[in-house]
Scaffold this active site. Sequence first.
Site, short mmCIF file in Angstrom:
data_model
loop_
_atom_site.label_atom_id
_atom_site.label_comp_id
_atom_site.label_asym_id
_atom_site.label_seq_id
_atom_site.Cartn_x
_atom_site.Cartn_y
_atom_site.Cartn_z
N CYS A 220 16.01 56.69 14.97
CA CYS A 220 15.10 55.83 14.13
C CYS A 220 14.48 56.95 13.24
O CYS A 220 14.23 58.11 13.60
CB CYS A 220 14.32 55.12 14.84
SG CYS A 220 14.96 53.89 16.01
N ARG B 79 19.92 59.53 9.11
CA ARG B 79 19.85 59.46 10.33
C ARG B 79 20.51 58.19 10.95
O ARG B 79 20.68 57.92 12.16
CB ARG B 79 18.30 59.43 10.89
CG ARG B 79 17.43 60.43 10.31
CD ARG B 79 16.20 60.53 10.29
NE ARG B 79 15.49 60.12 11.73
CZ ARG B 79 14.96 61.23 12.40
NH1 ARG B 79 15.12 62.32 12.23
NH2 ARG B 79 14.75 60.97 13.70
N TRP C 232 17.45 52.29 14.52
CA TRP C 232 18.79 52.44 15.03
C TRP C 232 18.85 51.49 16.52
O TRP C 232 18.29 52.30 17.19
CB TRP C 232 19.12 53.82 15.27
CG TRP C 232 20.48 53.93 15.99
CD1 TRP C 232 20.64 54.31 17.39
CD2 TRP C 232 21.81 54.18 15.42
NE1 TRP C 232 22.03 54.31 17.70
CE2 TRP C 232 22.71 54.34 16.56
CE3 TRP C 232 22.19 54.23 14.23
CZ2 TRP C 232 24.27 54.55 16.64
CZ3 TRP C 232 23.79 54.28 14.21
CH2 TRP C 232 24.48 54.47 15.06
N GLY D 87 12.57 56.58 19.87
CA GLY D 87 13.03 56.94 21.32
C GLY D 87 13.19 55.60 22.41
O GLY D 87 13.43 54.58 21.82
N GLU E 57 40.85 66.93 25.07
CA GLU E 57 39.89 66.73 24.18
C GLU E 57 39.72 68.02 23.36
O GLU E 57 39.33 68.17 22.21
CB GLU E 57 38.46 66.44 24.75
CG GLU E 57 37.10 66.41 23.85
CD GLU E 57 37.43 65.37 22.79
OE1 GLU E 57 38.29 64.57 22.86
OE2 GLU E 57 36.46 65.18 21.78
N LYS F 215 39.67 68.64 19.24
CA LYS F 215 38.29 69.05 18.75
C LYS F 215 39.16 70.09 17.76
O LYS F 215 38.63 70.52 16.61
CB LYS F 215 37.41 69.65 19.53
CG LYS F 215 36.70 68.53 20.13
CD LYS F 215 35.39 68.16 19.57
CE LYS F 215 35.72 66.83 18.63
NZ LYS F 215 36.15 65.65 19.45
N GLU G 282 41.28 69.19 14.72
CA GLU G 282 40.76 68.23 13.62
C GLU G 282 39.59 68.97 12.71
O GLU G 282 39.34 68.55 11.61
CB GLU G 282 40.24 66.90 14.05
CG GLU G 282 38.74 67.08 15.26
CD GLU G 282 38.19 65.69 15.51
OE1 GLU G 282 38.43 64.59 14.81
OE2 GLU G 282 38.08 65.49 16.75
N HIS H 22 58.51 72.68 31.49
CA HIS H 22 59.89 71.78 31.39
C HIS H 22 60.21 71.79 29.95
O HIS H 22 60.67 70.61 29.30
CB HIS H 22 59.44 70.49 31.80
CG HIS H 22 59.25 70.53 33.31
ND1 HIS H 22 60.42 70.43 34.06
CD2 HIS H 22 58.12 70.38 34.16
CE1 HIS H 22 59.83 70.57 35.46
NE2 HIS H 22 58.36 70.30 35.34
N LYS I 248 35.01 59.03 9.73
CA LYS I 248 34.25 58.88 10.89
C LYS I 248 34.65 57.81 11.80
O LYS I 248 34.73 57.62 12.92
CB LYS I 248 32.97 58.83 10.71
CG LYS I 248 32.01 58.79 11.93
CD LYS I 248 32.20 60.01 12.71
CE LYS I 248 31.38 59.75 14.04
NZ LYS I 248 31.74 60.93 15.15
C1 AGP Z 1 37.25 62.35 17.46
O1 AGP Z 1 36.57 63.68 17.28
C2 AGP Z 1 37.94 61.64 16.15
N1 AGP Z 1 36.89 61.77 15.23
C3 AGP Z 1 38.46 60.58 16.48
O2 AGP Z 1 39.74 60.93 17.42
C4 AGP Z 1 37.75 59.29 17.16
O3 AGP Z 1 37.28 59.50 18.26
C5 AGP Z 1 38.65 58.13 17.30
O4 AGP Z 1 39.03 57.86 15.89
C6 AGP Z 1 37.98 56.73 17.74
O5 AGP Z 1 36.88 56.49 16.99
P1 AGP Z 1 35.91 55.52 17.83
O6 AGP Z 1 35.42 56.10 19.00
O7 AGP Z 1 34.88 55.27 16.67
O8 AGP Z 1 36.50 54.31 18.02
#
Ligand code: AGP
Length: 609
Positions: free
Chosen positions: A2, A27, A75, A102, A481, A485, A488, A504, A604
């Site tokens: 917030c 934010r 938020w 908080g 993961e 990271k 991307e 394999h 995002k």
């Molecule tokens: C993760 O770093 C990516 N930005 C992307 O894979 C993300 O996790 C995926 O698009 C799912 O998004 P969500 O968690 O908002 O559903």
Amino acid sequence: MCGIVGYIGREEAAPILLYGLERLEYRGYDSAGIAVYDKGKLNVAKAVGKLKNLCELTDNGAKVSGCIGIGHTRWATHGQPSTDNSHPHLSGSGKIAIVHNGIVENYMKIREMLLSEGFTFKSETDTEVAVQLIEYYYKGNLLEAVSKAVDKIEGSYAFGVISSDHPDELIAVRKESPLIVAYGETGNFIASDITAVLKYTRNVAYLEDGDIAVVKKDGVKFYNSYLKEIQREKAYIDWDVEDAQREGYQHFMLKEIYEQPKVVKNTLSAHIKDGRIDLSDTLLTPEYCREIKRISIIGCGSAYHVGVVGKYLLEKYTRIPTEAVLASEFRYTDPIIDNHTLVIVISQSGETADTRAALREAKSLGARTLAIVNVVGSSIAKEADSVIYTLAGPEIAVATTKAYSAQLAVMYLITTALSSTRGLISAAEYDEVLAEMLRIPGKIETVLSDREQLQHLASMYFNNSSIFFIGRNLDYAISLEGSLKLKEISYIHSEAYAGGELKHGTISLIEPETLVVAVATCEKLFDKIISNVKEVKAREANVLCITQNKSFNAASAVTDNVFTIPNTHEMLTPSLAAIPLQLFAYYVALDRGCDIDKPRNLAKSVTVE
Ligand code: AGP
């Protein structure tokens, strides 16, 4: 998270508050409000949605007169986005107003006490409990009442408080949630961060945990939690607005990586009470937990990777057949789902089209559905039968880090609670896992303190054209993961492979100097993954090993670089192993000059299929 802004001075407060809230929009929020004192009373204006709705409601502040006020962008964490739930909240008498950033962890206990004293509540929020508690203690001295109230409050908070009985003072309180005092020419301010007041002043003082500040238009006094007057140094801020929004970090992604200890702590503590996991506000009742025959965990990207962690954990600790499925695949596989299937959908945004569509498909097939979501009131949160919120706050960087870690924390809670209900974990191990879970935030801090080693490793490999990640079991899930990271944000080609699978076919791609990141935190599989390390070393690859402290020597004997994480319970290693991979990806992308917070081609939230 917030946003708070407050002003007391010679000018009309409302326009100043609205400007400050506008600066805090980055934010993330879902509603906003202001409270201003004028002619003996507090006037409150609140609006759901974007700040412009509040500006229209108040005619850009012209309709709310007065020279002392507080403002807030919310938020949502407790209670849906609504005007009743948005801040400022008024005490029952209407004489005290509060804004809060908080979490009041013990708000239910305080709320019950106040109800027994005849208090009533208009909202579902923990914040309204705080202002009513101040009113409960108020006997004419606002500072004393605030001090007594915060003494009873557990959790993290930044409060701004004004009262129609005390129109010459604005009170600010800080514990774990940042709050500053700012010294202007026409009056003084409080704010969650400097961006809200940079237009007026660069002279600030930071409240420390436990501080209470009494802000008047011609001066500020600071007190500790015993109401003893203390001094707080003034600072001059030379940041620009962008720097201030990132709180000095170069990118939101780095800021969010460093928020992970607090985020994991908040997410865990929201569901651990008196030494027990409490998921009673979800569909995971003991009766239902005993009925579940199958579990499908569905998500995309990093959310799917949490699902892979969940698969390994749930099958190991609950013996329930569990699959992790890509949402975009789930719908087209004629899934075997019935009313004994628990479907867990994971989504930071709660708006991912593939995941939302999979959720609807699962419901149509009779599954009970539980969502793990970060955005309160999002589509997936609303459409699932039940939801557990990750208390990560708004995640600005496209590459998820803190929401991912919070999702892992929720997966641990579900696994441990389910295992216990099904009698598959002893009371002693339950207590041991829970105690270690609560040590994870501190252990993440420890990993974060080693960032220089990762900066150095990134400087060695940022020109690689391809980087492989290998691991077994949970470490394979972490490899997925780590690889995502890196891809991307640095645009380097990368693949994650189950360690035993490399031979394999894909091992044909390993050449001299190829970097292979071996995630080796699963103690029981350590020797197995080391044999895979030897396979790639035989092809002259460079190997960076991520392993627990206890395996440092064994790993050092066969790899080129070792990054160690603190020893921890075998269930919890993903939370620690992910951190170096996040930082490695960040520093590689930094060295490559990439747009880290907004990588090319990415959004995002992917709200299209
Ligand atoms: C993760 O770093 C990516 N930005 C992307 O894979 C993300 O996790 C995926 O698009 C799912 O998004 P969500 O968690 O908002 O559903």
